[in-house]
Design a protein around this motif. Structure first.
Motif, short mmCIF file in Angstrom:
data_model
loop_
_atom_site.label_atom_id
_atom_site.label_comp_id
_atom_site.label_asym_id
_atom_site.label_seq_id
_atom_site.Cartn_x
_atom_site.Cartn_y
_atom_site.Cartn_z
N ILE A 7 0.87 -1.18 0.00
CA ILE A 7 0.00 0.00 0.00
C ILE A 7 0.90 1.23 0.00
CG2 ILE A 7 -1.57 1.41 1.40
CD1 ILE A 7 -3.07 -1.11 2.10
N ILE A 8 0.58 2.15 -0.89
CA ILE A 8 1.32 3.41 -0.99
C ILE A 8 0.38 4.53 -0.62
CG2 ILE A 8 2.54 4.98 -2.56
CD1 ILE A 8 3.33 2.44 -4.18
N ILE A 9 0.77 5.33 0.36
CA ILE A 9 -0.07 6.47 0.75
C ILE A 9 0.50 7.71 0.08
CG2 ILE A 9 -0.99 7.82 2.66
CD1 ILE A 9 -0.60 5.42 4.47
N GLY A 10 -0.29 8.29 -0.84
CA GLY A 10 0.12 9.47 -1.58
C GLY A 10 0.18 9.22 -3.07
N ALA A 11 -0.75 9.84 -3.82
CA ALA A 11 -0.82 9.64 -5.27
C ALA A 11 -0.20 10.82 -6.01
CB ALA A 11 -2.26 9.42 -5.72
N GLY A 12 1.02 11.17 -5.60
CA GLY A 12 1.79 12.20 -6.31
C GLY A 12 2.83 11.54 -7.20
N ALA A 13 3.85 12.30 -7.57
CA ALA A 13 4.86 11.80 -8.50
C ALA A 13 5.56 10.56 -7.96
CB ALA A 13 5.88 12.91 -8.79
N ALA A 14 6.09 10.64 -6.74
CA ALA A 14 6.84 9.51 -6.18
C ALA A 14 5.94 8.30 -5.95
CB ALA A 14 7.51 9.93 -4.87
N LYS A 37 -8.46 14.09 -6.76
CA LYS A 37 -7.80 13.56 -7.94
C LYS A 37 -6.30 13.48 -7.73
CE LYS A 37 -7.61 17.84 -10.70
NZ LYS A 37 -8.03 18.42 -11.99
N VAL A 38 -5.65 12.64 -8.51
CA VAL A 38 -4.23 12.37 -8.31
C VAL A 38 -3.36 13.44 -8.97
CG1 VAL A 38 -4.73 9.90 -8.30
CG2 VAL A 38 -3.91 10.97 -10.41
N GLY A 39 -2.14 13.55 -8.50
CA GLY A 39 -1.13 14.38 -9.17
C GLY A 39 -1.43 15.86 -9.25
N ARG A 40 -2.07 16.42 -8.24
CA ARG A 40 -2.47 17.84 -8.33
C ARG A 40 -1.25 18.76 -8.41
NH1 ARG A 40 -6.59 19.41 -3.81
NH2 ARG A 40 -6.77 21.30 -5.07
N LYS A 41 -0.20 18.42 -7.67
CA LYS A 41 1.00 19.27 -7.70
C LYS A 41 1.72 19.15 -9.04
CE LYS A 41 4.61 20.70 -4.45
NZ LYS A 41 5.35 20.37 -3.24
N ILE A 42 1.64 17.97 -9.65
CA ILE A 42 2.23 17.80 -10.98
C ILE A 42 1.51 18.70 -11.98
CG2 ILE A 42 2.68 16.17 -12.87
CD1 ILE A 42 2.60 13.91 -10.79
N ILE A 110 2.25 14.08 -18.16
CA ILE A 110 3.04 13.33 -17.18
C ILE A 110 2.13 12.54 -16.25
CG2 ILE A 110 4.70 13.50 -15.28
CD1 ILE A 110 5.91 14.04 -18.06
N VAL A 111 1.01 13.15 -15.84
CA VAL A 111 0.04 12.41 -15.01
C VAL A 111 -0.51 11.23 -15.78
CG1 VAL A 111 -2.17 12.54 -13.79
CG2 VAL A 111 -0.56 14.45 -13.64
N ASP A 112 -0.83 11.44 -17.06
CA ASP A 112 -1.34 10.34 -17.90
C ASP A 112 -0.30 9.23 -18.03
OD1 ASP A 112 -3.72 11.65 -18.23
OD2 ASP A 112 -3.25 12.42 -20.23
N LEU A 113 0.98 9.61 -18.19
CA LEU A 113 2.06 8.62 -18.27
C LEU A 113 2.05 7.75 -17.00
CD1 LEU A 113 5.80 9.28 -19.15
CD2 LEU A 113 5.20 8.20 -17.00
N LEU A 114 1.98 8.40 -15.84
CA LEU A 114 2.01 7.66 -14.58
C LEU A 114 0.78 6.75 -14.44
CD1 LEU A 114 3.20 10.59 -12.29
CD2 LEU A 114 4.55 8.60 -12.96
#
Length: 393
Positions: A7-14, A37-42, A110-114
């Motif tokens: 389990i990963i907590i945090g849906a950002g870049a890392a 939604k994911v990747g807001r900072k990205i 980049i979000v789409d790539l991830l």
């Protein structure tokens, strides 16, 4: 009860990049995030085009209490590896300056790539999920969340720092580290504009929007980039960069004439155009509005340059190439791009990002005490640290 391998907590870049790596190893992975939604900072990074890495990334571009810590991850998953992945996904990009790579179109690429990489690896992503409790159990970890209970063998914390709270930043990751006995180093805003004391702010307010190239120095570190005057203080790449090295009470040294010797410039003007007013002379190298403001602000005599004494010329030159500015502070986490400090790297394995004394608990990305310069370096740390953990979780 939902049981996952990871389990990963945090849906950002890392977090997303780590999830894709682990999923590609046939690990059953779920990413949990409290945001909608994911990747807001990205999405908002790089003016909406995401400065996703830097061609010149090296360990020297990072601040860390242990400067050797980031070397392993950065050398095993490099900027060239991520650039290849970007190309593989057909994303058009360009170099702006100093090796900074941006999407031609949008940060959404980049979000789409991830998300595509996660989808390909069978990763589950759950948003609007608040983590209520985390506990260590014999088989790994148990999590109580607003979406129900989970168990996992490996738990990865990728919750970022305190920068930009409006995008959902919280101290959650630091609290988890402390819960499990890890040291967390003091945090502060970095890559952030400076605010000025009222007297300086009022004197310079009319320069808002003007940018000039400078050398900005503080604590034995110098950056040559643009400085931008704002209605609150000083911003622009040079100020953002040096803010990472500045601490409360420090004075900045700013060379506003970085491409020539200031005294030589003034003396040349005195011999070549002695009857020209100081203001006219200075407008050869600075915007007119800035010249007029600084003449008043510094109390310079706006007379034919031949009338200035040698001591006046030296004092003038000293301000031009060694302007001493003592900021009132910074604009803080509200506008900071990153957070300095965080989970002490001495607590983590530089190879796997796992806590040395807590089996199965990993920390990646900005929550760790590794902070990059402006220019794509923090994204590269997200990719590299996420990749390192993703190989072993």
């Amino acid at each position: 009860m939902i049981r996952r391998d990871v389990i990963i907590i945090g849906a950002g870049a890392a977090g997303l990049f780590c999830a894709a790596q682990a999923g590609a190893r046939d690990r059953d992975v779920e990413v949990l995030d409290h945001a909608k939604k994911v990747g807001r900072k990205i999405l908002m990074s790089g003016g909406g085009r995401c400065n996703f890495t830097n061609m010149y990334t090296s360990p020297e571009n990072f601040l860390c209490d242990n400067p050797h810590f980031c070397k392993s991850a950065l050398s095993r998953y490099t900027q060239w590896d991520f650039i290849s992945l970007v190309a593989e996904h057909g994303i058009a990009y360009h170099e702006k300056t100093l090796g900074q790579l941006f999407c031609d179109d949008s940060a959404k690429d980049i979000v789409d790539l991830l998300l595509n990489e996660c989808n390909k690896a069978g990763v589950t992503i759950t948003t609007r999920c608040e983590i209520l409790k985390v506990e260590k159990i014999e088989s790994g970890y148990s999590l109580s969340t607003s979406n129900g209970d989970y168990e996992c063998e490996s738990l990865v914390i990728a919750t970022g720092g305190l920068s930009m709270p409006k995008l959902g930043a919280t101290p959650f990751g630091y609290k988890i580290a402390q819960q499990f006995g890890l040291n967390v180093l003091a945090t502060r805003a970095a890559l952030v504009p400076f605010t000025l004391h009222d007297k300086d702010k009022e004197a310079l307010a009319e320069l808002s929007g003007i940018a000039v190239d400078v050398y900005a120095s503080c604590n034995d570190t110098t950056f040559k980039e643009a400085m931008l005057f704002t209605h609150r203080g000083l911003s622009g790449p040079a100020m953002l960069q040096i803010s990472s090295y500045w601490e409360a009470g420090d004075t900045l040294s700013i060379n506003m004439l970085p491409n020539e010797d200031a005294l030589s410039f003034i003396n040349s003007a005195r011999s070549e155009t002695p009857d020209v007013l100081l203001a006219t002379c200075l407008t050869k190298v600075f915007p007119k509005r800035m010249v007029q403001c600084f003449i008043e602000y510094q109390g310079w005599r706006n007379v034919p340059i031949k009338q200035l004494s040698h001591s006046e010329c030296e004092a003038l030159a000293n301000v031009l190439e060694n302007w001493q500015v003592k900021p009132n502070g910074t604009e803080g986490y509200r506008t900071a791009e990153v957070t300095i400090g965080g989970v002490d790297t001495n607590e983590l394995s530089s190879k796997t990002m796992m806590a040395k004394n807590v089996e199965g608990l990993y920390f990646i990305g900005e929550v760790v005490d590794v902070t990059g310069w402006l220019g794509g370096f923090n994204f590269q740390w997200a990719w590299s640290s996420g990749w390192a953990a993703g190989q072993v979780v």
